[in-house]
Design a protein around this motif. Structure first.
Motif, short mmCIF file in Angstrom:
data_model
loop_
_atom_site.label_atom_id
_atom_site.label_comp_id
_atom_site.label_asym_id
_atom_site.label_seq_id
_atom_site.Cartn_x
_atom_site.Cartn_y
_atom_site.Cartn_z
N VAL A 237 20.09 93.84 -60.13
CA VAL A 237 19.68 95.22 -59.85
C VAL A 237 18.42 95.60 -60.61
N THR A 238 18.35 95.25 -61.90
CA THR A 238 17.24 95.73 -62.73
C THR A 238 16.16 94.67 -62.97
N GLY A 239 16.51 93.39 -62.83
CA GLY A 239 15.55 92.34 -63.13
C GLY A 239 15.26 92.19 -64.61
N GLN A 240 16.17 92.68 -65.46
CA GLN A 240 16.00 92.61 -66.90
C GLN A 240 17.24 92.00 -67.55
N GLY A 241 17.07 91.63 -68.83
CA GLY A 241 18.19 91.11 -69.59
C GLY A 241 19.07 92.23 -70.12
N PRO A 242 20.26 91.91 -70.64
CA PRO A 242 21.19 92.94 -71.09
C PRO A 242 20.68 93.76 -72.27
N ILE A 243 19.95 93.15 -73.20
CA ILE A 243 19.45 93.90 -74.36
C ILE A 243 18.36 94.88 -73.92
N ALA A 258 24.20 103.25 -64.37
CA ALA A 258 24.67 102.58 -63.16
C ALA A 258 24.53 103.47 -61.94
N TRP A 259 24.81 104.76 -62.08
CA TRP A 259 24.75 105.66 -60.93
C TRP A 259 23.33 105.84 -60.44
N ALA A 260 22.38 105.91 -61.37
CA ALA A 260 20.98 106.08 -60.98
C ALA A 260 20.49 104.87 -60.19
N PHE A 261 20.88 103.67 -60.61
CA PHE A 261 20.47 102.47 -59.89
C PHE A 261 21.23 102.32 -58.58
N ALA A 262 22.48 102.80 -58.54
CA ALA A 262 23.26 102.68 -57.32
C ALA A 262 22.67 103.48 -56.18
N THR A 263 22.02 104.60 -56.50
CA THR A 263 21.42 105.42 -55.45
C THR A 263 20.27 104.71 -54.75
N LYS A 264 19.67 103.71 -55.41
CA LYS A 264 18.58 102.97 -54.77
C LYS A 264 19.07 102.10 -53.62
N PHE A 265 20.38 101.80 -53.63
CA PHE A 265 20.94 100.96 -52.58
C PHE A 265 21.68 101.77 -51.52
N ALA A 266 21.62 103.10 -51.65
CA ALA A 266 22.29 103.95 -50.67
C ALA A 266 21.51 103.94 -49.37
N PRO A 267 22.17 104.06 -48.23
CA PRO A 267 21.47 104.08 -46.93
C PRO A 267 20.47 105.23 -46.85
N GLY A 268 19.28 104.92 -46.37
CA GLY A 268 18.26 105.94 -46.22
C GLY A 268 17.43 106.22 -47.45
#
Length: 269
Positions: A237-243, A258-268
């Motif tokens: 999702v982020t292309g980064q490491g955990p730290i 997590a919620w902010a990144f999840a909205t990027k995969f929402a339809p539309g």
């Protein structure tokens, strides 16, 4: 004269008795921190009862209800949960238990390996060509190859085929040793083989300590498996490491979660 001698003897006897009582009290009060905490004063059954047996802790506490009859609390990590009935067959249960422990151990090593390079570079002053775990492996495809721990004199890998072959041979030999019960089929336990190779420090020599260590291993292993799964999802999702993800979240929890990144995969979106 006799009265005086009697009084003297009585006083001395009382003083001696009081001193003995005080000495005994002092001796009884001299306990280690662990003894004062009461842990080592408990019987082995009382120490292990939260994790084993019918009175063990269950996954929902008092709301769990009656666990399945085949989950008796005999094995470590049994909290009475098997809603799908996957362990109802004893043979399947034994196989799943073995797979869980082995995967838990791999996850413990994997989680440590994933976060260590980033931590060392950020806080330890080490410099790696690539500290992020999922990007580091791609360095083997580059012309200069991959240097383990950034040191070409330690392990220099320039061929992914050779690296894969070495790993298959080494891990296959170790797994074959474990699965067959030793080099000559000595009948060692496949899950907890012990011995000088798998328990060189003798941590499992005491049965009670061994039973407790089994619980700690499976609990931390389950957490590590979830952690590795989270690391995988974060990388996608982020292309980064955990730290790096942790630093970004702590810097701005509202924008990096997590919620902010999840909205990027929402339809539309």
């Amino acid at each position: 004269m006799m009265l005086s001698r009697t009084l003297t003897v009585n006083v001395q006897a009382k003083v001696t008795k009081k001193g003995d009582n005080k000495k005994a009290a002092d001796t009884g009060a001299r306990k280690t921190i662990r003894e004062r905490a009461g842990f080592w004063g408990q019987s082995s059954e009382a120490r292990l009862s939260p994790w084993y047996g019918a009175e063990r802790n269950l996954y929902l506490g008092p709301l769990t209800g009656e666990p399945p009859a085949y989950l008796t609390g005999e094995f470590p990590g049994d909290y009475g949960w098997d809603s799908a009935g996957l362990s109802s067959d004893p043979t399947t249960f034994g196989r799943f238990r073995e797979l869980e422990v082995i995967h838990a151990r791999w996850a413990l090593l994997g989680a440590l390996g994933i976060v260590t390079p980033e931590i060392l570079q950020k806080f330890g002053g080490f410099q790696f060509s690539e500290p992020v775990w999922f990007k580091a492996g791609a360095a083997i495809m580059e012309p200069e190859g991959l240097n383990y721990l950034g040191n070409p004199g330690l392990v220099h890998a320039s061929s992914i085929i050779a690296t894969l072959a070495v790993q298959v041979v080494l891990m296959g030999a170790i797994e074959g040793y474990r699965y067959n019960g030793g080099p000559a089929g000595e009948g060692l336990d496949r899950v907890y083989p012990g011995g000088p190779f798998f328990d060189p420090l003798g941590l499992a020599d005491d049965p009670d300590s061994f039973a407790e260590l089994k619980v700690k291993e499976i609990k931390n292993g389950r957490l590590a498996m979830f952690s590795c799964f989270g690391f995988f999802v974060q990388a996608i999702v982020t292309g980064q490491g955990p730290i790096a993800n942790l630093d970004a979240h702590l810097a701005s929890p509202e924008a990096n979660n997590a919620w902010a990144f999840a909205t990027k995969f929402a339809p539309g979106s």
